[in-house]
Design a protein around this motif. Sequence first.
Motif, mmCIF file in Angstrom:
data_model
loop_
_atom_site.group_PDB
_atom_site.id
_atom_site.type_symbol
_atom_site.label_atom_id
_atom_site.label_comp_id
_atom_site.label_asym_id
_atom_site.label_seq_id
_atom_site.Cartn_x
_atom_site.Cartn_y
_atom_site.Cartn_z
ATOM 1 N N GLU A 5 175.037 33.407 21.044
ATOM 2 C CA GLU A 5 174.189 33.910 22.098
ATOM 3 C C GLU A 5 173.007 32.967 22.324
ATOM 4 O O GLU A 5 172.442 32.422 21.371
ATOM 5 N N PRO A 6 172.598 32.722 23.576
ATOM 6 C CA PRO A 6 171.414 31.907 23.841
ATOM 7 C C PRO A 6 170.178 32.538 23.225
ATOM 8 O O PRO A 6 170.077 33.758 23.084
ATOM 9 N N GLU A 7 169.214 31.694 22.857
ATOM 10 C CA GLU A 7 167.979 32.200 22.275
ATOM 11 C C GLU A 7 167.244 33.077 23.274
ATOM 12 O O GLU A 7 167.378 32.929 24.477
ATOM 13 N N HIS A 8 166.439 34.000 22.792
ATOM 14 C CA HIS A 8 165.702 34.924 23.642
ATOM 15 C C HIS A 8 164.722 34.159 24.518
ATOM 16 O O HIS A 8 164.194 33.114 24.128
ATOM 17 N N GLU A 9 164.444 34.698 25.700
ATOM 18 C CA GLU A 9 163.599 34.024 26.675
ATOM 19 C C GLU A 9 162.228 33.684 26.103
ATOM 20 O O GLU A 9 161.634 32.668 26.448
ATOM 21 N N SER A 10 161.694 34.546 25.210
ATOM 22 C CA SER A 10 160.359 34.289 24.659
ATOM 23 C C SER A 10 160.315 33.027 23.816
ATOM 24 O O SER A 10 159.239 32.479 23.566
ATOM 25 N N ALA A 11 161.484 32.564 23.371
ATOM 26 C CA ALA A 11 161.524 31.350 22.556
ATOM 27 C C ALA A 11 161.600 30.090 23.397
ATOM 28 O O ALA A 11 161.565 28.987 22.867
ATOM 29 N N VAL A 12 161.705 30.243 24.730
ATOM 30 C CA VAL A 12 161.808 29.095 25.613
ATOM 31 C C VAL A 12 160.409 28.602 25.964
ATOM 32 O O VAL A 12 159.522 29.392 26.300
ATOM 33 N N HIS A 13 160.195 27.277 25.902
ATOM 34 C CA HIS A 13 158.883 26.716 26.224
ATOM 35 C C HIS A 13 159.021 25.579 27.236
ATOM 36 O O HIS A 13 160.094 25.015 27.406
ATOM 37 N N ARG A 31 160.773 20.389 32.053
ATOM 38 C CA ARG A 31 161.892 21.000 31.342
ATOM 39 C C ARG A 31 161.492 22.311 30.675
ATOM 40 O O ARG A 31 160.339 22.498 30.281
ATOM 41 N N LEU A 32 162.488 23.176 30.525
ATOM 42 C CA LEU A 32 162.405 24.319 29.631
ATOM 43 C C LEU A 32 163.349 24.051 28.472
ATOM 44 O O LEU A 32 164.495 23.645 28.676
ATOM 45 N N ARG A 33 162.844 24.291 27.253
ATOM 46 C CA ARG A 33 163.661 24.094 26.056
ATOM 47 C C ARG A 33 163.524 25.304 25.135
ATOM 48 O O ARG A 33 162.535 26.029 25.190
ATOM 49 N N THR A 34 164.517 25.479 24.285
ATOM 50 C CA THR A 34 164.448 26.533 23.280
ATOM 51 C C THR A 34 163.540 26.074 22.140
ATOM 52 O O THR A 34 163.108 24.920 22.089
ATOM 53 N N GLY A 35 163.279 27.004 21.221
ATOM 54 C CA GLY A 35 162.449 26.652 20.070
ATOM 55 C C GLY A 35 163.036 25.553 19.221
ATOM 56 O O GLY A 35 162.307 24.821 18.540
ATOM 57 N N THR A 36 164.354 25.395 19.259
ATOM 58 C CA THR A 36 165.005 24.331 18.489
ATOM 59 C C THR A 36 165.161 23.042 19.292
ATOM 60 O O THR A 36 165.744 22.078 18.804
ATOM 61 N N GLY A 37 164.664 23.054 20.550
ATOM 62 C CA GLY A 37 164.714 21.837 21.364
ATOM 63 C C GLY A 37 165.926 21.714 22.256
ATOM 64 O O GLY A 37 166.086 20.704 22.950
ATOM 65 N N ALA A 38 166.782 22.727 22.289
ATOM 66 C CA ALA A 38 167.963 22.666 23.148
ATOM 67 C C ALA A 38 167.541 22.812 24.611
ATOM 68 O O ALA A 38 166.668 23.631 24.931
ATOM 69 N N PRO A 39 168.135 22.046 25.525
ATOM 70 C CA PRO A 39 167.754 22.136 26.943
ATOM 71 C C PRO A 39 168.183 23.459 27.573
ATOM 72 O O PRO A 39 169.272 23.961 27.296
ATOM 73 N N VAL A 40 167.301 24.009 28.407
ATOM 74 C CA VAL A 40 167.580 25.239 29.136
ATOM 75 C C VAL A 40 167.666 24.953 30.639
ATOM 76 O O VAL A 40 168.623 25.308 31.302
#
Length: 380
Positions: A5-13, A31-40
């Motif tokens: 599952e994709p990370e929760h929206e609150s973890a996107v920066h 860019r928007l990325r997840t907390g682990t740096g994955a591209p959103v």
Amino acid sequence: MPEPEPEHESAVHYTEAADQQVRTLRTRYCRLRTGTGAPVAELEAVSLRVRFGAVAVDAEGIGGVETEPDYRRRGHMGRLLRRALAGMAQRVDVAFVSDGIEGVYEKFGFVNAVAEGVLVVPVRAVERATGGDAGAAVPGVRSGSATDLPAMVRLYNAAHARRPWTLERQAGWNRLVARATWQPGSQILLVHAHGALTGYAVLEGRAFGDPVGAVVADEVVAQDAAAAARLLAALARRCWQSRVSEFTLREPADSLVGRVARHMGCTEQRGFRPGGGMMAAVLNRDALVRTLEPELRRRAAARRQPDPDHDTALAALQHGDLVPDDTALVRLLLGHWSSGDAEAVGAAVPERYRALCAAWFPGGGTASLPVPYAHRLDRY
């Protein structure tokens, strides 16, 4: 094995990369990325110098918009656009979109502000106007290459210096379509007089082996009517060689080349899209109007008499008391609308300012304001 599952929206920066040079345009990556740096999601903010008549203003254009498949339909693109536009508003006063999905950018204050137009020129019309044989070689016309671009850029800027929406081309500009396997890329025709470039045409390239269905010029620019006529004759010759009866010219009808084509005989095809392409948005109204004050005074001077309400009207325009809708304002400033067009759809103008607004906002294609036009080779 099921997909994670994709990370929760609150973890996107949100992040912005440092400016980079891409094909002579400065580009900032948002860019928007997840907390682990994955591209959103990602978009590009491209730095431009765009014309509002005689004045060129700093602007930014949105391009390269994309959301990763796993994160689509979750509101991430809207979040990215809001953050990117907030950053753009700190740097420039107006934003543009060359091409987009209809119904998306309107939610962020963008509105279509340029009509799409082409001229279709019959070969027979060129033959009649020039009195020559369409199959004969045209004296003074030769093939060009990328080494001719500096002179072409100077000629282009001189020809379109006051055309709304037009991008001001800088030294080093090169947005020709590159030659690749099975594709010849952009083709250039040049006209010289007394050792100086007086005109050029950039033809749309076709894939090698494709059946010839059309001859299309992405742009044709000339210093004088004689050069324009030679280039149109050269395009007619291309048609004659390919057994095509007409060619398409992507140039505004009120340009010098457009006027020569109209004199020869052509058909103008214009389309007004409701949204999704050639869009603009005002980011900082007060600052934009202040920057464009010399242009508004230039347009008003066409009336040849001072208006005692000019300064009062200008302040009202800056503060939104006059033309309060920013989407209407950008259309008026660019010449997509005249003041009469705005009033026809309910944008009322006070009686005391009506004559001045008619001078400020005459619409494109008038003596004081050329037709707004986005040249194909500058779209990002």
